[in-house]
Design a protein around this motif. Structure first.
Motif, short mmCIF file in Angstrom:
data_model
loop_
_atom_site.label_atom_id
_atom_site.label_comp_id
_atom_site.label_asym_id
_atom_site.label_seq_id
_atom_site.Cartn_x
_atom_site.Cartn_y
_atom_site.Cartn_z
N PHE A 1 -11.90 21.54 4.57
CA PHE A 1 -12.94 21.83 5.41
C PHE A 1 -12.94 21.26 6.79
O PHE A 1 -13.27 21.64 7.76
CB PHE A 1 -14.16 21.36 4.64
CG PHE A 1 -15.57 21.61 5.36
CD1 PHE A 1 -16.33 22.66 5.29
CD2 PHE A 1 -16.20 20.76 6.30
CE1 PHE A 1 -17.62 22.91 5.98
CE2 PHE A 1 -17.23 20.55 6.94
CZ PHE A 1 -17.98 22.02 6.91
N PHE A 2 -12.37 19.80 6.73
CA PHE A 2 -12.62 18.88 7.87
C PHE A 2 -11.39 19.66 9.00
O PHE A 2 -11.44 19.62 9.90
CB PHE A 2 -12.29 17.50 7.57
CG PHE A 2 -12.00 16.71 8.63
CD1 PHE A 2 -13.11 16.35 9.45
CD2 PHE A 2 -10.80 15.95 8.84
CE1 PHE A 2 -12.90 15.56 10.42
CE2 PHE A 2 -10.50 15.24 9.89
CZ PHE A 2 -11.85 14.96 10.81
N PHE A 3 -10.21 20.14 8.30
CA PHE A 3 -9.20 20.50 9.07
C PHE A 3 -9.48 21.76 9.88
O PHE A 3 -8.91 21.91 11.17
CB PHE A 3 -8.12 20.82 8.04
CG PHE A 3 -6.50 20.77 8.66
CD1 PHE A 3 -6.36 20.83 9.87
CD2 PHE A 3 -5.51 20.62 7.54
CE1 PHE A 3 -5.05 20.84 10.58
CE2 PHE A 3 -4.34 20.50 8.33
CZ PHE A 3 -3.93 20.52 9.66
N VAL A 4 -10.40 22.56 9.36
CA VAL A 4 -10.80 23.66 10.23
C VAL A 4 -11.53 23.26 11.45
O VAL A 4 -11.26 23.93 12.40
CB VAL A 4 -11.61 24.66 9.16
CG1 VAL A 4 -12.21 25.78 9.94
CG2 VAL A 4 -10.91 25.14 7.98
N ASN B 1 -15.86 31.83 16.49
CA ASN B 1 -14.74 31.15 15.91
C ASN B 1 -13.59 32.08 15.19
O ASN B 1 -12.38 31.85 15.28
CB ASN B 1 -14.83 29.79 14.97
CG ASN B 1 -15.60 30.07 13.78
OD1 ASN B 1 -16.41 31.27 13.73
ND2 ASN B 1 -15.36 29.65 12.84
N ILE B 2 -14.19 33.01 14.51
CA ILE B 2 -13.27 34.01 13.75
C ILE B 2 -12.90 34.84 14.68
O ILE B 2 -11.35 35.30 14.64
CB ILE B 2 -14.19 34.95 13.10
CG1 ILE B 2 -15.15 34.17 11.92
CG2 ILE B 2 -13.42 36.02 12.38
CD1 ILE B 2 -14.13 33.18 10.85
N THR B 3 -13.26 35.41 15.73
CA THR B 3 -12.56 36.33 16.83
C THR B 3 -11.63 35.15 17.53
O THR B 3 -10.49 35.54 17.99
CB THR B 3 -13.79 36.60 17.92
OG1 THR B 3 -14.54 37.38 17.25
CG2 THR B 3 -13.08 37.32 19.12
N GLY C 1 -15.44 25.77 5.83
CA GLY C 1 -15.08 25.26 7.21
C GLY C 1 -15.34 26.41 8.52
O GLY C 1 -15.85 26.22 9.39
N LEU C 2 -14.91 27.61 8.01
CA LEU C 2 -15.27 28.64 8.94
C LEU C 2 -16.64 29.22 9.12
O LEU C 2 -17.25 29.49 10.15
CB LEU C 2 -14.23 29.79 8.60
CG LEU C 2 -12.77 29.78 8.70
CD1 LEU C 2 -12.18 30.71 8.03
CD2 LEU C 2 -12.44 29.63 10.16
N LEU C 3 -17.24 29.33 7.92
CA LEU C 3 -18.71 29.70 7.85
C LEU C 3 -19.55 28.60 8.46
O LEU C 3 -20.61 28.72 9.06
CB LEU C 3 -19.07 30.31 6.37
CG LEU C 3 -18.08 31.41 6.02
CD1 LEU C 3 -18.47 31.69 4.46
CD2 LEU C 3 -18.35 32.42 6.98
N VAL C 4 -19.44 27.52 7.67
CA VAL C 4 -20.47 26.47 8.40
C VAL C 4 -19.81 25.62 9.53
O VAL C 4 -19.18 24.68 9.49
CB VAL C 4 -20.72 25.33 7.24
CG1 VAL C 4 -21.69 24.34 7.38
CG2 VAL C 4 -20.94 26.04 5.70
N ASN C 5 -19.91 26.65 10.64
CA ASN C 5 -19.36 26.04 11.92
C ASN C 5 -20.10 26.24 12.85
O ASN C 5 -20.87 27.37 13.12
CB ASN C 5 -18.11 26.83 11.92
CG ASN C 5 -17.02 26.30 12.96
OD1 ASN C 5 -17.54 26.23 14.13
ND2 ASN C 5 -15.80 25.98 12.41
#
Length: 375
Positions: A53-56, A108-110, A98-102
Motif C-alpha cells: 500500500f505504502f509503495f504505491v 493516478n490510473i491514467t 493503494g491505488l483506490l485509496v489515493n
C-alpha cells in the motif's frame, strides 16, 4: 560482512550511483523492494499488505515488488512444489488498496497506464530523448559497472570451484537478479534494481560457499594461488576506476546546482508565474529551491504528448528555436521566464534569445544556468 555488501551496493556501479543520488525517490524504492523481499521470505502477510500500500504512494515503480514476488513464487514452486497464494494475495490487495485509496484517484490510473504502456511504446522514438528508457550502450554498461561485474564473476568462479549446495534464498535472488538484468539490458532504468539484487545475490552465494568449506584451511590455499591474487588486483583496479567515475558523477550533480537562478526567480517573479524549462529531470531541484513558480516540464515529455500532441509539437519548436517560438512561449505556454541549464543549454536557442532584445531579457547568468525574461 553484511556492512561490506551494503557499501558495495553504493560503490560498485557508477550507473546505480548516478541514479541513486538524483533528487527522486529511487533510493527509497530500492529500500522498499528489499524490505518487501524480507517480508516475503518471513511470510509476514499483514506487513506485506501495508508495505505494498505504502509503495504505491511512494513511487510508480511499485510494480517491481509483485514482479519479484512472482519470481520468488516460481522458484518456491520448483523447489518445494508449493504455491504461496497468500503472499501474492497480500501484495496484490495492498497495491489495489493503494491505488483506490489515493488522493489522485482516478487520475493516478491514467498516469500509470501512460507510464507503463505509452512510455514503453515510444521509448525508441526520436521525439523522446529520455535515455533512461533506452537500452544501455553495451561497452558503457560493462565499463561503468566494472566492480559490480568483478564481484559477480568472482562469486561465480568460487561457486564453480566447489559447487556448494545453494540455499533457497540464493536461488530466489539469482532468479530475481537474472530477470532484472534482462530488463536492464532493455531499459537502463532497471539498473536501479539489477545492481543491488546482483550484489546481494553475490553475498548469499559467497555465504553458501564459505559454509561448505573449512574456512581457514581453504583461505590459506586460496591466498597461495596466483589466480586469486590476480582477481584481487583486478578488483582493486576496478574499485579505483569506480571511485574515479564516482567523482565524475559528483561533477554532473554539481551542474544541477541552480541556486543562483532559483533565488533570482523567487525574488523577482510573482507567485504562480510560469517558467519554461527544457528538461524534466531538472524540475525536482528547481522546485526544491523555488516553489512559488510553475514549471512547464515536471514529468517525462511523453506526458505532455499524451496531454496534447499540438502543444508537444510547439514545445519542440521552442526547444529548436524555430520561427515564431516567442509567440508560442507567450500565447501557448503563458511563460514569463525561460530557464536553461548547462545540461539543457541549447546554443541556438540562447543565441536567438540574446539577439532579440525586444523579446527577451537576459536576467541571470551563472555557472550552471541562465534565465531569460520573456518580454
Amino acid at each position: 560482512f553484511a556492512w561490506l555488501f551494503a557499501l558495495l551496493v553504493l560503490l560498485a556501479s557508477r550507473n546505480f550511483l548516478l541514479r541513486f543520488v538524483e533528487a527522486r525517490p529511487i533510493a527509497l524504492s530500492v529500500l522498499l523492494l528489499f524490505l518487501g523481499i524480507y517480508l516475503i521470505q518471513k511470510k509476514k502477510l499483514l506487513a506485506l499488505f501495508a508495505l505494498s500500500f505504502f509503495f504505491v504512494w511512494v513511487h510508480t515503480t511499485f510494480v517491481i515488488l509483485p514482479l519479484f514476488l512472482l519470481v520468488w513464487l516460481a522458484v518456491n514452486y520448483l523447489e518445494k512444489k508449493e504455491i504461496e497464494w497468500k503472499l501474492l494475495a497480500a501484495c496484490v490487495a495492498g497495491i489495489a488498496a493503494g491505488l483506490l485509496v489515493n488522493p489522485y484517484f482516478p487520475t493516478n490510473i491514467t498516469h500509470l497506464f501512460t507510464q507503463y504502456f505509452n512510455v514503453a511504446l515510444f521509448r525508441d522514438n526520436a521525439l523522446f530523448q529520455n535515455s533512461e528508457w533506452l537500452s544501455p550502450n553495451w561497452s558503457d554498461f560493462f565499463a561503468t559497472n566494472s566492480l559490480f561485474w568483478a564481484l559477480i564473476v568472482f562469486s561465480a568462479v568460487l561457486y564453480a570451484w566447489k559447487r556448494p549446495k545453494l540455499a533457497f534464498e540464493t536461488k530466489a535472488l539469482l532468479a530475481g537478479f537474472a530477470v532484472f538484468l534482462l530488463l536492464a539490458l532493455k531499459s537502463s532504468r532497471f539498473i536501479d534494481y539489477a545492481v543491488p539484487l546482483g550484489i546481494v545475490f553475490s553475498g548469499f552465494l559467497l555465504r553458501d560457499f564459505f559454509n561448505s568449506i573449512e574456512f581457514k584451511a581453504s583461505a590459506r590455499k586460496m591466498l597461495a594461488s596466483p589466480l586469486v591474487w590476480v582477481l584481487i588486483l583486478l578488483a582493486l583496479a576496478f574499485a579505483a576506476l569506480t571511485a574515479a567515475q564516482a567523482f565524475e558523477t559528483a561533477k554532473i550533480f554539481n551542474e544541477r546546482n541552480f541556486t543562483e537562478c532559483s533565488e533570482w526567480l523567487a525574488a523577482n517573479s510573482k507567485k504562480g508565474e510560469i517558467v519554461f524549462n527544457l528538461r524534466f529531470d531538472e524540475f525536482p531541484m528547481l522546485y526544491y529551491q523555488n516553489q512559488q513558480n510553475y514549471y512547464v516540464l515536471g514529468l517525462d515529455e511523453i506526458y505532455l504528448y499524451e496531454y496534447s500532441e499540438g502543444l508537444f509539437g510547439k514545445f519542440k519548436a521552442v526547444q529548436n528555436a524555430e520561427p515564431g517560438f516567442h509567440e508560442i512561449l507567450k500565447n501557448d505556454f503563458n511563460a514569463s521566464f525561460v530557464f536553461l541549464s548547462k545540461r539543457s543549454f541549447n546554443q541556438s536557442v540562447a543565441a536567438v534569445m540574446n539577439a532579440r532584445k525586444k523579446e527577451f531579457d537576459l536576467a541571470v547568468v551563472s555557472k550552471n544556468c541562465v534565465v531569460f525574461r520573456v518580454l
